[in-house]
Design an enzyme around this catalytic site. Structure first.
Site, PDB file in Angstrom:
ATOM      1  N   ASN A 129      -1.842   4.282   2.596  1.00  0.00           N
ATOM      2  CA  ASN A 129      -1.979   4.951   1.180  1.00  0.00           C
ATOM      3  C   ASN A 129      -1.945   6.377   1.396  1.00  0.00           C
ATOM      4  O   ASN A 129      -1.062   6.795   0.507  1.00  0.00           O
ATOM      5  CB  ASN A 129      -3.425   4.763   0.849  1.00  0.00           C
ATOM      6  CG  ASN A 129      -3.748   3.263   0.220  1.00  0.00           C
ATOM      7  OD1 ASN A 129      -3.481   3.095  -0.966  1.00  0.00           O
ATOM      8  ND2 ASN A 129      -3.659   2.408   1.079  1.00  0.00           N
TER       9      ASN A 129
ATOM     10  N   TRP B 224     -33.262  10.902  17.125  1.00  0.00           N
ATOM     11  CA  TRP B 224     -31.870  11.226  17.613  1.00  0.00           C
ATOM     12  C   TRP B 224     -30.842  10.177  17.405  1.00  0.00           C
ATOM     13  O   TRP B 224     -31.117   8.962  17.692  1.00  0.00           O
ATOM     14  CB  TRP B 224     -31.833  11.168  19.160  1.00  0.00           C
ATOM     15  CG  TRP B 224     -32.763  12.660  19.666  1.00  0.00           C
ATOM     16  CD1 TRP B 224     -33.857  12.523  20.012  1.00  0.00           C
ATOM     17  CD2 TRP B 224     -31.868  13.851  20.007  1.00  0.00           C
ATOM     18  NE1 TRP B 224     -34.134  13.996  20.497  1.00  0.00           N
ATOM     19  CE2 TRP B 224     -33.108  14.759  20.478  1.00  0.00           C
ATOM     20  CE3 TRP B 224     -30.602  14.364  19.959  1.00  0.00           C
ATOM     21  CZ2 TRP B 224     -32.772  15.872  21.022  1.00  0.00           C
ATOM     22  CZ3 TRP B 224     -30.677  15.680  19.990  1.00  0.00           C
ATOM     23  CH2 TRP B 224     -31.470  16.534  20.649  1.00  0.00           C
TER      24      TRP B 224
ATOM     25  N   ALA C  99      -4.644   0.597   6.884  1.00  0.00           N
ATOM     26  CA  ALA C  99      -4.640   0.745   5.505  1.00  0.00           C
ATOM     27  C   ALA C  99      -4.568   2.154   4.855  1.00  0.00           C
ATOM     28  O   ALA C  99      -3.955   2.503   3.865  1.00  0.00           O
ATOM     29  CB  ALA C  99      -5.717  -0.206   4.504  1.00  0.00           C
TER      30      ALA C  99
ATOM     31  N   ASP D 126       2.574   0.655   7.600  1.00  0.00           N
ATOM     32  CA  ASP D 126       2.788  -0.041   8.816  1.00  0.00           C
ATOM     33  C   ASP D 126       3.959  -0.150   9.709  1.00  0.00           C
ATOM     34  O   ASP D 126       3.961  -0.425  10.817  1.00  0.00           O
ATOM     35  CB  ASP D 126       2.062  -1.636   8.886  1.00  0.00           C
ATOM     36  CG  ASP D 126       0.784  -1.719   8.275  1.00  0.00           C
ATOM     37  OD1 ASP D 126       0.263  -0.824   8.173  1.00  0.00           O
ATOM     38  OD2 ASP D 126       0.277  -2.791   8.048  1.00  0.00           O
TER      39      ASP D 126
ATOM     40  N   SER E 128       0.803  -4.409  -4.288  1.00  0.00           N
ATOM     41  CA  SER E 128      -0.500  -4.184  -4.566  1.00  0.00           C
ATOM     42  C   SER E 128      -1.666  -4.663  -4.562  1.00  0.00           C
ATOM     43  O   SER E 128      -2.645  -5.008  -5.417  1.00  0.00           O
ATOM     44  CB  SER E 128      -0.591  -3.160  -5.830  1.00  0.00           C
ATOM     45  OG  SER E 128      -1.827  -2.263  -5.921  1.00  0.00           O
TER      46      SER E 128
ATOM     47  N   ALA F 162       0.765  -1.166  -0.025  1.00  0.00           N
ATOM     48  CA  ALA F 162      -0.003  -0.072  -0.048  1.00  0.00           C
ATOM     49  C   ALA F 162       0.893   1.288  -0.051  1.00  0.00           C
ATOM     50  O   ALA F 162       0.808   2.100  -0.883  1.00  0.00           O
ATOM     51  CB  ALA F 162      -0.844  -0.057   1.264  1.00  0.00           C
TER      52      ALA F 162
ATOM     53  N   CYS G 282      -6.467  -6.805   3.527  1.00  0.00           N
ATOM     54  CA  CYS G 282      -7.549  -6.920   4.647  1.00  0.00           C
ATOM     55  C   CYS G 282      -8.707  -7.764   3.781  1.00  0.00           C
ATOM     56  O   CYS G 282      -9.604  -8.026   4.605  1.00  0.00           O
ATOM     57  CB  CYS G 282      -8.145  -5.364   4.583  1.00  0.00           C
ATOM     58  SG  CYS G 282      -6.893  -4.312   5.265  1.00  0.00           S
TER      59      CYS G 282
END
Lengths: 446, 446
Positions: free
Chosen positions: B303, B432, B299, B281, B38, B10, B42
């Site tokens: 990026n 609400w 992630a 990371d 790439s 990433a 996840c």
């Protein structure tokens, strides 16, 4: 201390409940012209769609609960006809025809809004309907059953019209939608509006734009909506061309009015008379983006306004900063949301609006079940501020808009918003949330 | 100008792509030790759950697209083993065993993170798996097919463990989850954590808390996880007890380290060496609530970090303000989201945290299909600021958290947040919003 509230719906009953909670000794009297209080008006289209449910399901709290448990002096069938600001009293007529007069120390106008009915021939015919009160909902539901309604003409294309058109289709009723203006949803970006139009048409609703309505006439087997070049036959007409604030009482009493004839209030919800407050659909509000007065009748503002008035009346100072113009609705399988200003609104004010319109996905790359999300994001070139977002998609739109709404309240620039740490997991979003993709694009242009 | 990037996931590929977009003449070299670049890491649990899909579906862009269309000098099978900061060069070994050395003008460390593997006997046995790279995913998928795996022991109960446990159940595999600590999700409010535990158990996953693992042994028909008072037999073990940043290269080169051994960077993502950046990371970040350094590997940050580095390297000044700690995951039918600080984290810092925990609904009163939403909201009594939100529910959680995340970025007080004009329509929310209900409660206590 006598606190009188005119109107027993969202704003009125919220105020009454909170006033009693804050000050149990306070004499809180609610005068409601109908016999329904505290119901979910916004739920009516969904209730209508389900022929097994009764409209009474939408009552959040029964009148007796307010009376017995909360000790609110709730008087239904009480129509207030005048406010005497000099004698500090309200006058009116009860359901049985008898008159009443009541003095107040503090007064709340929570009179709501009413559907606009065009002043054209035939709009008073049986079968020409509209919807605001629970009784309107009951009438429509009964009319459909009694007349085995198979086709409806909907006049107007706002969110109530669209929600109702979904409800009618769910009941297997044919729907024609018609309106005089040639643009489907005028406040919305073309590309986004077009996606909604396609969804509506895909559900077999016929949309007629740019047809001025001349009259409605009764025919042998129903009604006919007559336009210049088009006649539409049906068994029922549903009119939803807009609503207007119920501010006649306020106007007659000499109170200051705001946008669209709503009752002008300050941030404490106080009108131009220090003992009279207004809240809910009848009152105006500040817009957090423009700083100017606006009139946006939505349920949250009514509930919040009721609370704020109760606080102020019971000595707990409360100020409402204003509205962002956030709204969401569903039509068939499409969610539509907005907050802040569109391009046209922004141009009319002091902004130099720039927009980005992007198409993204509702889920991550390669995650099954993903669908398209369209986002329009508007920024102001002069200040760099984010000033509006519109969004359309099958999922993930309704709650996503809230992040933009909060950004508007905070007065964030696009540059600041684009740095937001938004949530990502494959079932819910691409890594770059669609709103961030829009913000990234907007940043290049602004 | 030679820009070398170590790591092709990433952060690395985002940086490479953007650097080439900003400056097509720049020499951008990516050194990736594996042959995958790439891909959506996840997405692996969801891919695993679907035996018809190949792990290769998760590749967002093929290596050749980067090479041919974007003119990035992408070298896979290149393991970097040392950085010589004096000579400004990196050295390493290619997949074929040959050595390489490359000079750089600017260097980006995008080396990611690796699963923590307990240093206990048997964690190196065949069938003891973990997941970070696409190859890990391929191995697990193949192992399940080849061995017709019918039961798995999952060690750890973080979000990867939970997502994988859902994936295993989708494949009809029996799952036992085990961990040494006695608390199911330590960072989460008890009531919310308990709702997740119930959901997991209702899906026939057995949860064993407070069991210290001693070793894993091979048996005749599989593996056995041996604890002090408990043995769990299975065909496969999945280890997900946490991850740690791949910062050895940086440490060896004498670069400053941050929390959890991550590589320390400033807001421009520059390390303690002015020609070396770190992103993703492996790097730390500022937390927008605490203003302190933190290590939260997600992630979006990777990026965004890649882009920021590319901008800075190509002369477009970019600063990242920081992370809010926003995260979301799904386990079975439950969505779990958080942003900001929990009570324990806040107490350990300079805050005086106060919490409100509320239960609300996902849809309006009387709207069909409504389900429970639990919200924990944390504010700081000293400053009045909103400092954290956690949320659990079957719908409307994943995107709702973003509004709170934006509020954290804006430094809003609870008092300001409670005024937010959030969206309401019956299919999506009570009038609400659950977050406003939580904020209303928190305001009373703070």
């Amino acid at each position: 201390m006598k606190f009188i509230i005119i109107g027993g719906d969202a704003a009125g009953m919220s105020a009454a409940s909170r006033a009693k909670r804050n000050r149990p000794d306070m004499d809180v009297i609610v005068l409601e012209k109908t016999f329904d209080v505290s119901y979910s008006a916004c739920g009516m289209p969904y209730n209508l769609a389900d022929s097994k449910r009764s409209m009474d399901d939408l009552v959040v709290r029964q009148a007796d609960v307010f009376r017995d448990r909360q000790k609110i002096d709730l008087r239904t069938g009480h129509l207030v006809e005048a406010i005497d600001i000099n004698r500090k009293a309200v006058r009116g007529t009860k359901h049985d025809g008898s008159k009443f007069e009541l003095p107040y120390d503090k007064l709340l106008l929570a009179t709501g809004a009413s559907p606009v009915i065009p002043k054209l021939p035939g709009f008073d015919l049986l079968g020409v309907t509209n919807m605001k009160s629970l009784d309107d909902g009951r009438i429509i539901k009964q009319f459909i059953t009694d007349n085995k309604v198979k086709n409806v003409v909907v006049i107007g294309m706002g969110y109530i019209a669209l929600e109702m058109c979904e409800a009618f289709r769910a009941l297997g009723i044919e729907v024609d939608m018609i309106k005089p203006r040639s643009v489907f949803i005028p406040w919305m970006n073309d590309k986004l509006a077009s996606a909604i139009k396609t969804e509506v048409e895909n559900n077999n609703v016929r949309i007629y734009l740019g047809h001025s309505i001349e009259k409605i006439v009764k025919t042998e087997d129903g009604l006919k909506v007559i336009c210049r070049n088009l006649d539409l036959s049906c068994q029922m007409v549903f009119v939803a061309v807009g609503i207007s604030p119920n501010s006649q009482l306020a106007q007659d009493a000499g109170l200051e009015l705001g946008p669209s004839g709503s009752i002008s209030v300050d941030k404490t919800l106080c009108t131009s008379n220090p003992d009279i407050y207004a809240a809910g659909d009848c009152a105006d509000a500040y817009h957090v983006v423009t700083g100017r007065k606006t009139w946006i009748p939505v349920a949250l503002r009514a509930n919040r306004g009721g609370w704020a008035v109760a606080d102020n009346v019971t000595g707990v100072k409360a100020e409402l900063q204003g509205v962002a113009g956030t709204a969401v609705f569903k039509v068939f399988d499409i969610q539509v949301a907005r907050t802040g200003l569109g391009m046209d609104e922004a141009k009319e004010l002091d902004f130099e609006p720039v927009e980005a319109v992007i198409e993204s996905r509702s889920r991550a790359h390669a995650h099954p079940g993903s669908s398209s999300i369209l986002v329009q994001m508007v920024g102001d070139r002069k200040s760099g501020r984010l000033i509006g977002v519109q969004m359309v998609g099958k999922e993930g739109v309704a709650h996503r808009i809230n992040a933009a709404a909060v950004a508007l309240h905070a007065g964030m620039t696009v540059d600041e918003f684009v740095q937001s740490d938004l949530a990502y997991a494959p079932p819910f979003s691409p890594v770059w949330d669609p709103m961030l993709t829009a913000a990234n694009q907007l940043l290049k242009r602004i």
